[in-house]
Design a protein around this motif. Structure first.
Motif, PDB file in Angstrom:
ATOM      1  N   GLN A 144       0.721  -0.984   0.044  1.00  0.00           N
ATOM      2  CA  GLN A 144       0.095  -0.116  -0.236  1.00  0.00           C
ATOM      3  C   GLN A 144       0.852   1.265  -0.001  1.00  0.00           C
ATOM      4  O   GLN A 144       0.388   2.095  -0.723  1.00  0.00           O
ATOM      5  CB  GLN A 144      -0.759  -0.004   1.021  1.00  0.00           C
ATOM      6  CG  GLN A 144      -1.891  -1.145   1.273  1.00  0.00           C
ATOM      7  CD  GLN A 144      -2.892  -1.209   2.616  1.00  0.00           C
ATOM      8  OE1 GLN A 144      -2.748  -0.236   3.343  1.00  0.00           O
ATOM      9  NE2 GLN A 144      -3.710  -2.046   2.420  1.00  0.00           N
ATOM     10  N   GLU A 146       4.266   1.422  -0.741  1.00  0.00           N
ATOM     11  CA  GLU A 146       5.167   1.533  -1.778  1.00  0.00           C
ATOM     12  C   GLU A 146       4.744   0.956  -3.245  1.00  0.00           C
ATOM     13  O   GLU A 146       5.511   0.004  -3.600  1.00  0.00           O
ATOM     14  CB  GLU A 146       6.685   0.748  -1.510  1.00  0.00           C
ATOM     15  CG  GLU A 146       7.109   1.080   0.016  1.00  0.00           C
ATOM     16  CD  GLU A 146       7.643   2.626  -0.343  1.00  0.00           C
ATOM     17  OE1 GLU A 146       8.305   3.006  -1.193  1.00  0.00           O
ATOM     18  OE2 GLU A 146       7.531   3.525   0.743  1.00  0.00           O
ATOM     19  N   GLN A 147       3.717   1.395  -3.466  1.00  0.00           N
ATOM     20  CA  GLN A 147       2.719   0.617  -4.618  1.00  0.00           C
ATOM     21  C   GLN A 147       3.744   0.545  -6.153  1.00  0.00           C
ATOM     22  O   GLN A 147       4.017  -0.447  -6.415  1.00  0.00           O
ATOM     23  CB  GLN A 147       1.648   0.959  -4.930  1.00  0.00           C
ATOM     24  CG  GLN A 147       0.560   0.992  -3.985  1.00  0.00           C
ATOM     25  CD  GLN A 147      -0.809   1.688  -4.019  1.00  0.00           C
ATOM     26  OE1 GLN A 147      -1.114   1.936  -5.263  1.00  0.00           O
ATOM     27  NE2 GLN A 147      -1.741   1.673  -3.084  1.00  0.00           N
ATOM     28  N   SER A 148       4.055   1.589  -6.630  1.00  0.00           N
ATOM     29  CA  SER A 148       4.707   1.621  -7.929  1.00  0.00           C
ATOM     30  C   SER A 148       6.025   0.964  -8.016  1.00  0.00           C
ATOM     31  O   SER A 148       6.183   0.046  -8.901  1.00  0.00           O
ATOM     32  CB  SER A 148       4.968   3.235  -8.524  1.00  0.00           C
ATOM     33  OG  SER A 148       5.651   3.779  -7.579  1.00  0.00           O
ATOM     34  N   ASP A 149       6.996   1.424  -7.056  1.00  0.00           N
ATOM     35  CA  ASP A 149       8.253   0.519  -7.184  1.00  0.00           C
ATOM     36  C   ASP A 149       8.019  -0.936  -6.946  1.00  0.00           C
ATOM     37  O   ASP A 149       8.739  -1.887  -7.422  1.00  0.00           O
ATOM     38  CB  ASP A 149       9.166   1.159  -6.125  1.00  0.00           C
ATOM     39  CG  ASP A 149       9.667   2.537  -6.666  1.00  0.00           C
ATOM     40  OD1 ASP A 149       9.305   2.765  -7.928  1.00  0.00           O
ATOM     41  OD2 ASP A 149      10.126   3.290  -5.835  1.00  0.00           O
ATOM     42  N   VAL A 151       5.538  -2.897  -7.198  1.00  0.00           N
ATOM     43  CA  VAL A 151       4.562  -3.715  -8.481  1.00  0.00           C
ATOM     44  C   VAL A 151       5.735  -4.079  -9.498  1.00  0.00           C
ATOM     45  O   VAL A 151       5.618  -5.240  -9.929  1.00  0.00           O
ATOM     46  CB  VAL A 151       3.493  -2.737  -8.736  1.00  0.00           C
ATOM     47  CG1 VAL A 151       2.987  -3.349  -9.963  1.00  0.00           C
ATOM     48  CG2 VAL A 151       2.536  -2.558  -7.866  1.00  0.00           C
ATOM     49  N   GLU A 152       6.741  -2.871  -9.733  1.00  0.00           N
ATOM     50  CA  GLU A 152       7.501  -3.326 -10.595  1.00  0.00           C
ATOM     51  C   GLU A 152       8.568  -4.405 -10.356  1.00  0.00           C
ATOM     52  O   GLU A 152       8.962  -5.355 -10.939  1.00  0.00           O
ATOM     53  CB  GLU A 152       8.412  -1.942 -11.150  1.00  0.00           C
ATOM     54  CG  GLU A 152       9.532  -2.159 -11.971  1.00  0.00           C
ATOM     55  CD  GLU A 152      10.185  -0.859 -12.425  1.00  0.00           C
ATOM     56  OE1 GLU A 152      11.118  -0.978 -13.415  1.00  0.00           O
ATOM     57  OE2 GLU A 152       9.745   0.114 -11.956  1.00  0.00           O
ATOM     58  N   SER A 155       6.842  -7.641 -10.576  1.00  0.00           N
ATOM     59  CA  SER A 155       6.745  -8.343 -11.987  1.00  0.00           C
ATOM     60  C   SER A 155       8.161  -8.847 -12.398  1.00  0.00           C
ATOM     61  O   SER A 155       8.034  -9.827 -13.255  1.00  0.00           O
ATOM     62  CB  SER A 155       6.298  -7.089 -12.865  1.00  0.00           C
ATOM     63  OG  SER A 155       4.941  -6.536 -12.577  1.00  0.00           O
ATOM     64  N   ARG A 181      -4.493  -4.476  -9.134  1.00  0.00           N
ATOM     65  CA  ARG A 181      -3.261  -3.975  -9.889  1.00  0.00           C
ATOM     66  C   ARG A 181      -2.158  -5.277  -9.696  1.00  0.00           C
ATOM     67  O   ARG A 181      -1.264  -5.160 -10.484  1.00  0.00           O
ATOM     68  CB  ARG A 181      -2.730  -2.829  -9.176  1.00  0.00           C
ATOM     69  CG  ARG A 181      -3.823  -1.817  -9.132  1.00  0.00           C
ATOM     70  CD  ARG A 181      -3.076  -0.526  -8.669  1.00  0.00           C
ATOM     71  NE  ARG A 181      -3.025  -0.403  -7.239  1.00  0.00           N
ATOM     72  CZ  ARG A 181      -3.770  -0.152  -6.411  1.00  0.00           C
ATOM     73  NH1 ARG A 181      -5.013   0.188  -6.731  1.00  0.00           N
ATOM     74  NH2 ARG A 181      -3.483  -0.162  -5.038  1.00  0.00           N
TER      75      ARG A 181
END
Length: 217
Positions: A144, A146-149, A151-152, A155, A181
């Protein structure tokens, strides 16, 4: 004075823990992951158990307090991952199944790894373990904030075959939106909901059933 005493106690525990990692005091215990339908073992959750010479057996929660120093987080996490992976061949031979090993990571270590994913991937490669046999446990609250980094990063590791479990699910306010997401391979409902359901609370049971249904969907 009480705060100073607590800080001193934690400092001494951290010192002892560093020594334990290089001796025989710290070990890895495995909690079986059992399929509810077939009752067969499908995986094993790796937990560090610290046999302190003075305080006796210290389970993950207590040991985690001692490891909460920045300089120790990386050392302890790498030790746990390496020791857990080392025992995979023995466990697979004993059980005759290709079980997956679940390893939880502390928040501080995850945040450092997100900034340098290459270092973690190199360390993972050095372990010489089949990526598909490893599952990383990621707390919901870390995703919640540190979502963007993150998620990458997730992946990247999933593209290698490593799976991840979203843990403590249900505590955060945006838990359901995370499922839109992310693509977690496992969803671990927070134990507080399980306790309520086990106690016969119909509302708690309804919440657990709803989460399970959404997860499968």
């Amino acid at each position: 004075p009480s705060i100073e005493a607590e800080a001193a106690s934690r400092f001494l525990l951290a010192r002892d823990l560093r020594l334990a990692l290089h001796g025989q005091q710290a070990t890895i215990h495995f909690q079986p992951l059992i399929a509810a339908g077939s009752r067969r073992i499908r995986g094993a959750i790796a937990r560090m158990v610290w046999n302190h010479p003075v305080y006796g057996t210290m389970f993950p929660e207590r040991a985690r307090e001692a490891a909460d120093y920045r300089e120790l987080v990386d050392e302890v996490t790498r030790w746990r991952l390496r020791r857990a992976v080392e025992q995979v061949p023995k466990l697979r031979a004993q059980l005759s199944i290709p079980l997956r090993i679940f390893v939880s990571f502390p928040r501080g270590w995850l945040l450092s790894v997100i900034g340098s994913p290459g270092l973690f991937l190199d360390f993972l490669a050095s372990l010489r373990v089949e990526p598909k046999l490893l599952v990383l446990e990621i707390p919901e609250d870390v995703v919640q904030t540190e979502q963007s980094d993150l998620v990458e990063f997730l992946s990247q590791i999933q593209s290698m075959g490593v799976q991840f479990a979203l843990t403590r699910f249900g505590l955060g306010l945006s838990g359901l939106s995370l499922l839109g997401r992310l693509r977690p391979d496992y969803l671990k409902i927070d134990r507080s909901f399980i306790r309520i359901a086990d106690g016969g609370d119909k509302r708690g049971e309804a919440v657990c059933r709803a989460i399970v249904k959404i997860a499968h969907g």
